[in-house]
Design a protein around this motif. Structure first.
Motif, PDB file in Angstrom:
ATOM      1  N   VAL A 326    -113.111 -12.720  17.517  1.00 14.50           N
ATOM      2  CA  VAL A 326    -112.232 -12.796  16.610  1.00 14.50           C
ATOM      3  C   VAL A 326    -111.238 -14.018  16.596  1.00 14.50           C
ATOM      4  CG1 VAL A 326    -110.621 -11.639  15.148  1.00 14.50           C
ATOM      5  CG2 VAL A 326    -112.638 -10.338  16.020  1.00 14.50           C
ATOM      6  N   ALA A 327    -110.990 -14.582  15.510  1.00 18.21           N
ATOM      7  CA  ALA A 327    -110.104 -15.743  15.470  1.00 18.21           C
ATOM      8  C   ALA A 327    -109.150 -15.319  14.683  1.00 18.21           C
ATOM      9  CB  ALA A 327    -110.552 -17.200  15.057  1.00 18.21           C
ATOM     10  N   ALA A 328    -107.746 -15.233  15.325  1.00 24.53           N
ATOM     11  CA  ALA A 328    -106.593 -14.729  14.337  1.00 24.53           C
ATOM     12  C   ALA A 328    -106.374 -15.661  13.306  1.00 24.53           C
ATOM     13  CB  ALA A 328    -105.544 -14.250  15.269  1.00 24.53           C
ATOM     14  N   SER A 329    -106.532 -16.909  13.292  1.00 19.09           N
ATOM     15  CA  SER A 329    -106.313 -18.113  12.347  1.00 19.09           C
ATOM     16  C   SER A 329    -107.096 -19.012  12.444  1.00 19.09           C
ATOM     17  CB  SER A 329    -104.829 -18.726  13.158  1.00 19.09           C
ATOM     18  OG  SER A 329    -105.053 -19.431  14.082  1.00 19.09           O
ATOM     19  N   ALA A 350    -122.985 -11.194  21.913  1.00 19.63           N
ATOM     20  CA  ALA A 350    -121.856 -11.227  21.305  1.00 19.63           C
ATOM     21  C   ALA A 350    -122.144 -11.536  19.767  1.00 19.63           C
ATOM     22  CB  ALA A 350    -120.936 -12.356  21.941  1.00 19.63           C
ATOM     23  N   ASP A 351    -121.154 -11.249  18.976  1.00 23.23           N
ATOM     24  CA  ASP A 351    -121.281 -11.566  17.492  1.00 23.23           C
ATOM     25  C   ASP A 351    -120.143 -12.007  16.887  1.00 23.23           C
ATOM     26  OD1 ASP A 351    -122.829 -12.149  15.190  1.00 23.23           O
ATOM     27  OD2 ASP A 351    -123.772  -9.983  15.096  1.00 23.23           O
ATOM     28  N   PHE A 352    -119.989 -12.329  15.728  1.00 24.54           N
ATOM     29  CA  PHE A 352    -118.881 -12.623  14.860  1.00 24.54           C
ATOM     30  C   PHE A 352    -118.985 -12.381  13.453  1.00 24.54           C
ATOM     31  CE2 PHE A 352    -119.260 -16.984  13.161  1.00 24.54           C
ATOM     32  CZ  PHE A 352    -120.492 -17.019  13.557  1.00 24.54           C
ATOM     33  N   SER A 353    -118.049 -12.459  12.582  1.00 24.96           N
ATOM     34  CA  SER A 353    -118.383 -12.225  11.027  1.00 24.96           C
ATOM     35  C   SER A 353    -118.022 -13.773  10.788  1.00 24.96           C
ATOM     36  CB  SER A 353    -117.357 -11.305  10.535  1.00 24.96           C
ATOM     37  OG  SER A 353    -115.991 -11.532  10.697  1.00 24.96           O
ATOM     38  N   SER A 354    -116.902 -14.306  10.433  1.00 25.40           N
ATOM     39  CA  SER A 354    -116.542 -15.545  10.122  1.00 25.40           C
ATOM     40  C   SER A 354    -115.181 -15.769  10.388  1.00 25.40           C
ATOM     41  CB  SER A 354    -116.776 -15.856   8.524  1.00 25.40           C
ATOM     42  OG  SER A 354    -116.266 -16.967   8.036  1.00 25.40           O
ATOM     43  N   PHE A 355    -115.148 -16.961  11.240  1.00 22.72           N
ATOM     44  CA  PHE A 355    -113.645 -17.323  11.796  1.00 22.72           C
ATOM     45  C   PHE A 355    -112.875 -17.720  10.667  1.00 22.72           C
ATOM     46  CE2 PHE A 355    -116.283 -17.982  15.718  1.00 22.72           C
ATOM     47  CZ  PHE A 355    -116.146 -17.015  16.166  1.00 22.72           C
ATOM     48  N   ASP A 356    -113.203 -17.882   9.459  1.00 20.22           N
ATOM     49  CA  ASP A 356    -112.516 -18.367   8.192  1.00 20.22           C
ATOM     50  C   ASP A 356    -111.769 -17.332   7.739  1.00 20.22           C
ATOM     51  OD1 ASP A 356    -112.877 -20.972   8.782  1.00 20.22           O
ATOM     52  OD2 ASP A 356    -114.486 -21.131   7.706  1.00 20.22           O
ATOM     53  N   LEU A 357    -112.190 -16.081   7.981  1.00 19.31           N
ATOM     54  CA  LEU A 357    -111.635 -14.823   7.188  1.00 19.31           C
ATOM     55  C   LEU A 357    -110.376 -14.169   7.917  1.00 19.31           C
ATOM     56  CD1 LEU A 357    -114.972 -12.764   6.684  1.00 19.31           C
ATOM     57  CD2 LEU A 357    -113.648 -13.965   5.121  1.00 19.31           C
ATOM     58  N   SER A 358    -109.824 -13.091   7.058  1.00 22.02           N
ATOM     59  CA  SER A 358    -108.749 -12.856   7.653  1.00 22.02           C
ATOM     60  C   SER A 358    -108.740 -12.128   8.969  1.00 22.02           C
ATOM     61  CB  SER A 358    -107.922 -11.930   6.533  1.00 22.02           C
ATOM     62  OG  SER A 358    -108.648 -10.559   6.533  1.00 22.02           O
ATOM     63  N   LEU A 359    -107.781 -11.891   9.690  1.00 21.69           N
ATOM     64  CA  LEU A 359    -107.694 -10.876  10.994  1.00 21.69           C
ATOM     65  C   LEU A 359    -108.250  -9.746  10.714  1.00 21.69           C
ATOM     66  CD1 LEU A 359    -107.173 -11.025  13.947  1.00 21.69           C
ATOM     67  CD2 LEU A 359    -104.808 -10.183  13.524  1.00 21.69           C
ATOM     68  N   GLN A 362    -111.862  -9.590   9.956  1.00 26.37           N
ATOM     69  CA  GLN A 362    -112.746  -9.570  11.025  1.00 26.37           C
ATOM     70  C   GLN A 362    -112.697  -8.349  11.950  1.00 26.37           C
ATOM     71  OE1 GLN A 362    -112.507 -13.616  13.292  1.00 26.37           O
ATOM     72  NE2 GLN A 362    -111.166 -14.369  11.522  1.00 26.37           N
ATOM     73  N   MET A 363    -111.398  -7.776  12.120  1.00 29.88           N
ATOM     74  CA  MET A 363    -111.382  -6.783  13.105  1.00 29.88           C
ATOM     75  C   MET A 363    -112.027  -5.629  12.467  1.00 29.88           C
ATOM     76  SD  MET A 363    -109.651  -7.408  15.728  1.00 29.88           S
ATOM     77  CE  MET A 363    -109.905  -5.700  16.272  1.00 29.88           C
ATOM     78  N   ARG A 364    -112.406  -5.334  11.330  1.00 31.54           N
ATOM     79  CA  ARG A 364    -112.966  -4.329  10.499  1.00 31.54           C
ATOM     80  C   ARG A 364    -114.439  -4.438  10.730  1.00 31.54           C
ATOM     81  NH1 ARG A 364    -112.328  -5.142   4.881  1.00 31.54           N
ATOM     82  NH2 ARG A 364    -110.200  -5.022   5.171  1.00 31.54           N
ATOM     83  N   SER A 365    -114.976  -5.599  10.870  1.00 31.71           N
ATOM     84  CA  SER A 365    -116.363  -5.959  11.218  1.00 31.71           C
ATOM     85  C   SER A 365    -116.495  -5.743  12.727  1.00 31.71           C
ATOM     86  CB  SER A 365    -116.560  -7.344  10.894  1.00 31.71           C
ATOM     87  OG  SER A 365    -116.500  -7.848   9.743  1.00 31.71           O
ATOM     88  N   ALA A 366    -115.691  -6.081  13.307  1.00 34.13           N
ATOM     89  CA  ALA A 366    -115.777  -5.702  15.041  1.00 34.13           C
ATOM     90  C   ALA A 366    -115.980  -4.206  15.138  1.00 34.13           C
ATOM     91  CB  ALA A 366    -114.376  -6.110  15.764  1.00 34.13           C
ATOM     92  N   ASP A 367    -115.066  -3.483  14.595  1.00 31.36           N
ATOM     93  CA  ASP A 367    -115.281  -1.940  14.636  1.00 31.36           C
ATOM     94  C   ASP A 367    -116.628  -1.554  14.361  1.00 31.36           C
ATOM     95  OD1 ASP A 367    -112.890  -1.275  15.841  1.00 31.36           O
ATOM     96  OD2 ASP A 367    -111.784  -1.293  14.033  1.00 31.36           O
TER      97      ASP A 367
END
Ligand code: ATP
Ligand code: MG
Length: 416
Positions: A326-329, A350-359, A362-367
């Motif tokens: 997750v990227a916070a900014s 490892a995975d990610f959603s999109s680093f351009d989205l809000s923190l 992204q945290m919701r996707s992580a959960d």
């Protein structure tokens, strides 16, 4: 009209696709244990190949084959089964030249234009084994044992191995006459397709879903010549030695033309009317009749779709990533992407959603991802060259770790 898939053809989606892959992986392990090597054969062959090997009067060739004339005017067919192609390759590529037994397996999709119903599709997957060049009952017993061990390995229970012997060409010649006479006399009691089969291929009536059971009871039975009798007895004795339970079913004839001596099927009552998971047998005359050397052989084909239906309730393997980055900014995005690359390179999924989205997003996707840890790069971490490792599944403190150490620390945490 919206585009849709054809009847009898289906999309295999997760988790079914993962179950198929795990069954295929298990098969590969078992084949390696028994010295079978993979062959990949064409999906389309000359139609004549199947007519000559599977048999002109079989249901597969008469009714179920996807055959067409190609642009070059050739009569071709999409493979309904694997054995003909393997035998063709064996002959064409001179695979008998080194004089050794040839033990092959294949995994592939087969096509039959039959009426779709539970457990019956127009495209389906078979895992198949062919042992060419070995006439002895050891080969029969070994290949059946291998099949049973594979089914045990994938956790299939409650199925039965049924066995019969169809004898050699000599046994069958005498029997064909006897059966022909019986069927002619009793033609009135047979279903319409079987009436037509009497003269063309009387043995096929025994495999009929309608008349087969009654004929198995009442029709005269094939008697084996002494050599075939001995082969059958030894096969059973060897199966006993390898601990394979089986029962002899004198009504088992199989729907293909090329079988000789041993035939077998694995059935499961849990499948309902399409109860065969696997079918196979010996085909001692096929290679020669196709223009190859005299090479006796034995093999089987396992229906992966039906096997998967039987194993559907087993827990699906967990395909969640271990880490979610997750990227916070927006500024931290490139660093987060670099970390994601490094974590995967260290062998951690490892995975990610999109680093351009809000923190928050992204945290919701992580959960939701089912990952064990979130790796977060915020403002402070970006400055310090660190990342925050936050446990998602268990309670625990978030740890701040220097970026270069993150992949190895993560591996440690996942082991612990
Ligand atoms: P059935 O009597 O069910 O039609 P079969 O004798 O035609 O089977 P084989 O040619 O021996 O089948 O193929 C081996 C295995 O492949 C079968 O036991 C089954 O598990 C699978 N199979 C065959 N046809 C289909 C199909 N149309 N859809 C799904 N699986 C199939
Ligand atoms: Mg069939």
């Amino acid at each position: 009209m919206a585009l849709h898939s054809l009847r009898g053809f289906r999309d295999l989606l997760p988790p079914d696709s993962a179950l198929f892959a795990s069954l295929e992986a298990a098969a590969r392990e078992v084949f390696a244990l028994y010295g079978y090597q993979e062959v990949r054969i064409p999906t389309i062959e000359l139609k004549e190949l199947f007519v000559k090997s599977t048999g002109e009067t079989t249901d597969i060739v008469e009714k179920e084959m996807y055959a067409f004339t190609d642009g070059g005017g050739r009569e071709v067919a999409v493979r309904p089964e694997g054995t003909p192609g393997v035998v063709r390759a064996y002959i064409e590529q001179n695979l008998s030249q080194n004089g050794r037994n040839a033990k092959f397996f294949y995994i592939g999709n087969m096509f039959r234009a039959e009426r779709p119903q539970a457990g019956r599709f127009r495209e389906f997957t078979q895992i198949g084994a062919e042992h060419i060049g070995n006439a002895s009952p050891y080969a029969d017993a070994e290949t059946i044992t291998m099949l049973v061990r594979l089914l045990e390995k994938v956790g299939l229970t409650g199925c039965s191995v049924e066995l019969n012997s169809l004898g050699c060409a000599d046994c069958r010649k005498t029997y064909r006459e006897t059966l022909l006479n019986y069927l002619r006399l009793n033609a009135a009691t047979l279903c319409e397709p079987c009436k037509g089969r009497i003269e063309r291929n009387p043995l096929r009536a025994l495999d009929c879903k309608i008349d087969g059971p009654a004929l198995a009871e009442k029709a005269p039975r094939l008697s084996l010549c002494p050599a075939c009798e001995e082969h059958f007895a030894r096969t059973q004795q060897l199966l006993k030695i390898s601990g394979v339970e089986h029962k002899v079913n004198p009504g088992l004839v199989r729907g293909l033309d090329y079988y000789t001596r041993t035939v077998f099927e694995v059935r499961s009552s849990a499948l309902g009317s399409q109860d065969a998971v696997c079918g196979g047998g010996r085909y001692d005359d096929l290679v020669k009749s196709m223009g190859g050397p005299a090479a006796p052989a034995v093999g089987w084909a396992l229906g992966v779709d039906r096997l998967a239906m039987l194993l559907k309730d087993k827990p699906a393997p967990d395909h969640s990533p271990k880490a979610f980055v997750v990227a916070a900014s927006k500024e931290a995005g490139a660093k987060a992407y670099e970390l994601l690359t490094a974590v995967r390179a260290a062998g951690v999924s490892a995975d990610f959603s999109s680093f351009d989205l809000s923190l928050k997003s992204q945290m919701r996707s992580a959960d939701k991802s089912g990952a064990s840890f979130a790796l977060i790069i915020g403002e402070d971490e970006l400055k310090a060259g660190t990342c925050a490792v936050k446990p998602l599944k268990q309670p625990g403190e978030q740890k701040i770790i220097p970026l270069p150490e993150t992949p190895s620390t993560l591996s440690q945490l996942l082991k612990g």
